[in-house]
Design an enzyme around this catalytic site. Structure first.
Site, PDB file in Angstrom:
ATOM      1  N   GLU A 112      64.964 -39.225 -42.994  1.00  0.00           N
ATOM      2  CA  GLU A 112      65.829 -38.324 -43.744  1.00  0.00           C
ATOM      3  C   GLU A 112      65.024 -37.566 -44.801  1.00  0.00           C
ATOM      4  O   GLU A 112      64.029 -38.079 -45.324  1.00  0.00           O
ATOM      5  CB  GLU A 112      66.952 -39.128 -44.419  1.00  0.00           C
ATOM      6  CG  GLU A 112      67.953 -39.629 -43.384  1.00  0.00           C
ATOM      7  CD  GLU A 112      69.031 -40.534 -43.959  1.00  0.00           C
ATOM      8  OE1 GLU A 112      70.143 -40.506 -43.412  1.00  0.00           O
ATOM      9  OE2 GLU A 112      68.780 -41.259 -44.932  1.00  0.00           O
TER      10      GLU A 112
ATOM     11  N   GLY B 134      59.847 -44.639 -47.098  1.00  0.00           N
ATOM     12  CA  GLY B 134      58.466 -45.056 -46.893  1.00  0.00           C
ATOM     13  C   GLY B 134      57.637 -45.072 -48.156  1.00  0.00           C
ATOM     14  O   GLY B 134      58.024 -44.538 -49.201  1.00  0.00           O
TER      15      GLY B 134
ATOM     16  N   CYS C  97      68.558 -41.632 -54.514  1.00  0.00           N
ATOM     17  CA  CYS C  97      67.332 -42.410 -54.470  1.00  0.00           C
ATOM     18  C   CYS C  97      67.582 -43.802 -53.921  1.00  0.00           C
ATOM     19  O   CYS C  97      68.476 -44.499 -54.387  1.00  0.00           O
ATOM     20  CB  CYS C  97      66.785 -42.545 -55.876  1.00  0.00           C
ATOM     21  SG  CYS C  97      65.357 -41.563 -56.098  1.00  0.00           S
TER      22      CYS C  97
HETATM   23  N1  SAH Z   1      58.073 -45.908 -51.795  1.00  0.00           N
HETATM   24  C1  SAH Z   1      57.936 -45.035 -52.903  1.00  0.00           C
HETATM   25  C2  SAH Z   1      58.718 -43.745 -52.772  1.00  0.00           C
HETATM   26  C3  SAH Z   1      60.165 -43.821 -52.266  1.00  0.00           C
HETATM   27  S1  SAH Z   1      61.411 -44.571 -53.219  1.00  0.00           S
HETATM   28  C4  SAH Z   1      58.304 -45.723 -54.187  1.00  0.00           C
HETATM   29  O1  SAH Z   1      58.891 -46.785 -54.138  1.00  0.00           O
HETATM   30  O2  SAH Z   1      57.948 -45.190 -55.222  1.00  0.00           O
HETATM   31  C5  SAH Z   1      61.880 -43.404 -54.482  1.00  0.00           C
HETATM   32  C6  SAH Z   1      62.352 -44.069 -55.781  1.00  0.00           C
HETATM   33  O3  SAH Z   1      63.723 -44.558 -55.688  1.00  0.00           O
HETATM   34  C7  SAH Z   1      61.540 -45.295 -56.154  1.00  0.00           C
HETATM   35  O4  SAH Z   1      61.281 -45.295 -57.515  1.00  0.00           O
HETATM   36  C8  SAH Z   1      62.477 -46.421 -55.769  1.00  0.00           C
HETATM   37  O5  SAH Z   1      62.141 -47.607 -56.366  1.00  0.00           O
HETATM   38  C9  SAH Z   1      63.803 -45.897 -56.204  1.00  0.00           C
HETATM   39  N2  SAH Z   1      64.947 -46.586 -55.622  1.00  0.00           N
HETATM   40  C10 SAH Z   1      64.991 -47.327 -54.498  1.00  0.00           C
HETATM   41  N3  SAH Z   1      66.231 -47.812 -54.289  1.00  0.00           N
HETATM   42  C11 SAH Z   1      66.994 -47.338 -55.301  1.00  0.00           C
HETATM   43  C12 SAH Z   1      68.382 -47.450 -55.629  1.00  0.00           C
HETATM   44  N4  SAH Z   1      69.210 -48.112 -54.837  1.00  0.00           N
HETATM   45  N5  SAH Z   1      68.827 -46.864 -56.751  1.00  0.00           N
HETATM   46  C13 SAH Z   1      67.976 -46.138 -57.534  1.00  0.00           C
HETATM   47  N6  SAH Z   1      66.674 -45.972 -57.260  1.00  0.00           N
HETATM   48  C14 SAH Z   1      66.185 -46.578 -56.166  1.00  0.00           C
HETATM   49 FE1  SF4 Z   2      59.592 -48.913 -49.872  1.00  0.00          FE
HETATM   50 FE2  SF4 Z   2      61.951 -48.673 -51.060  1.00  0.00          FE
HETATM   51 FE3  SF4 Z   2      60.066 -50.182 -52.166  1.00  0.00          FE
HETATM   52 FE4  SF4 Z   2      59.768 -47.483 -52.135  1.00  0.00          FE
HETATM   53  S1  SF4 Z   2      61.359 -48.672 -53.203  1.00  0.00           S
HETATM   54  S2  SF4 Z   2      58.224 -49.064 -51.616  1.00  0.00           S
HETATM   55  S3  SF4 Z   2      60.740 -47.017 -50.167  1.00  0.00           S
HETATM   56  S4  SF4 Z   2      61.040 -50.573 -50.191  1.00  0.00           S
END
Ligand code: SAH
Ligand code: SF4
Length: 412
Positions: free
Chosen positions: A109, A205, A385
């Site tokens: 996505e 990812g 996010c």
């Molecule tokens: N893997 C990378 C990039 C993708 S995640 C990383 O973790 O940085 C993008 C952001 O959204 C990250 O900071 C992640 O921790 C946050 N995130 C993941 N799940 C979330 C949720 N349910 N609510 C708010 N932020 C979340």
């Molecule tokens: Fe992977 Fe989600 Fe952790 Fe980012 S926050 S490293 S997308 S598992």
């Protein structure tokens, strides 16, 4: 782009034998295809103009390329290219989620977030989505680098889904080109730009777990598609070797680090890779990054109700990050971006109260640090996010052990 026959039951397309996207074609191979087709060498430049300048990924649309040359390309790229399988609209047209089918049947996505010009916007809150611009709004695309994710963060829908496969660099770039080409039709107001102004690697990812595709794509977005390096942000969960590499990359993109807790005890629970690279090591790598690049780093903190939203964590976070300074100016090198938790089906976690967000923000700010609170986008279409989790394609593989093996290079 040429679309091969899909499987009659599963709908899956066969994986491409060669490049997975037209954007994966290497210059040397392109030159060879031009030569084999008996065409003059400028055909390669013509093709690149379609791909990079016009953001057109469909061979059929490239009408000034001879049919024979296009047929050769189509043969070489059988099975390649993204297929737009679903487009959902949220926030009254200001947020769009795209589901792209990948060669081989998996999918990812991408999320487009549109912003009006400053003055018309309620408040500028998304620090890494780009600086506010006077007369024009912003168009920020959040892209994926992997189908699923193997990092297993306990609060993240993508992490809970598991890992399916890495994207190629062309598949990463193609997400940008495909949405860019649609942007003109999607704008909810004339003040929204007709081109992408920012790209954030914050979709599905972990970018630094797929570094070749991530950096290959970042370079192509800059040199080919024309985005400035400062319009590109890469977000990492804290893979120290990836941060070390970023410190020495010649492309000055923005770096975001997902921290989510200020003590190892709590971070170990939320972000399993913390057991491989604990906070001290992570901040050591960030310090070296700031020293080498003189650029600020954004720290993402998903605030989860009654889990990591306590003032003890806020205070410790401030204590850890306030000493990080940009060498030349002496200004703060860390910017804290709080993301109120977006609920994830199947996980018994909740957003923080408004009061908790305010208190947490103020406690971090008391250390002198710049802090912002991310505006919630795309919640109604599960595009916020951490909510990205396609139900299409194979079941992802989850990490076998709670600890990813620690690569040898990180031990020094
Ligand atoms: N893997 C990378 C990039 C993708 S995640 C990383 O973790 O940085 C993008 C952001 O959204 C990250 O900071 C992640 O921790 C946050 N995130 C993941 N799940 C979330 C949720 N349910 N609510 C708010 N932020 C979340
Ligand atoms: Fe992977 Fe989600 Fe952790 Fe980012 S926050 S490293 S997308 S598992």
């Amino acid at each position: 782009m040429v679309q091969p026959a899909s499987h009659p039951v599963t709908g899956a397309r066969p994986a491409a034998a060669g490049p997975r996207s037209l954007y994966d074609l290497e210059a040397a191979e392109l030159a060879r295809l031009v030569e084999e087709a008996g065409e003059p060498s400028y055909r390669a430049r013509q093709l690149l103009r379609w791909l990079d300048r016009r953001k057109v990924a469909e061979l059929e649309a490239m009408t000034d390329l001879p049919a024979g040359f296009r047929a050769r390309l189509a043969e070489r790229l059988a099975g390649a290219g993204l297929v737009l399988e679903r487009h959902q609209v949220g926030d009254a047209g200001w947020t769009h989620k795209f589901l792209f089918g990948l060669p081989g049947g998996d999918s990812v996505e991408s999320v487009l977030m549109l912003y009006p010009p400053v003055g018309q916007a309620p408040e500028h809150e998304d620090w890494e989505a780009g600086p506010p611009s006077g007369r024009q709004g912003r168009a920020t695309l959040c892209i994926s680098t992997q189908a699923g994710c193997a990092m297993g963060c306990t609060f993240c829908a993508t992490g809970q889904f598991g890992f399916t496969r890495n994207l190629s660099s062309g598949e990463v770039v193609e997400q940008v080109a495909r949405v860019w080409a649609l942007l003109g039709q999607l704008r909810p107001a004339p003040s929204v730009p007709d081109h992408l102004t920012n790209v954030v690697f914050m979709g599905m990812g972990e970018p630094f777990a797929n570094p070749a595709a991530t950096w290959g794509a970042a370079w192509r977005l800059h040199q080919g598609l024309g985005l400035s390096a400062r319009a590109i942000t890469i977000s990492t969960v804290g893979l120290v070797p990836g941060i070390r590499r970023a410190a020495h990359e010649a492309l000055p993109v923005n770096l975001a680090v997902s921290i989510h807790a200020a003590t190892d005890e709590l971070r170990d629970q939320l972000v399993p890779v913390n057991r491989s690279w604990p906070i001290g090591e992570l901040l050591g790598a960030v310090r070296a990054y700031v020293a080498a690049t003189r650029r600020r780093v954004s720290f993402e903190y998903a605030l989860i109700g009654d889990l990591n939203d306590g003032l003890d964590q806020a205070d410790e976070l401030g204590r850890l990050l306030a000493p990080l300074r940009v060498p030349s100016s002496g200004g703060h090198a860390a910017h804290v971006n709080l993301i109120p938790y977006n609920p994830t089906p199947g996980l018994d976690l909740r957003p923080p109260s408004r009061g908790a967000v305010r208190r947490f923000r103020d406690a971090v700010a008391a250390h002198g640090l710049p802090v912002s609170v991310r505006a919630n986008r795309g919640v109604g279409i599960d595009a916020a996010c951490g909510q990205l989790r396609t139900s299409v394609g194979r079941e992802g593989r989850r990490p076998q052990a709670p600890l990813p093996p620690r690569p040898a290079e990180a031990s020094g």
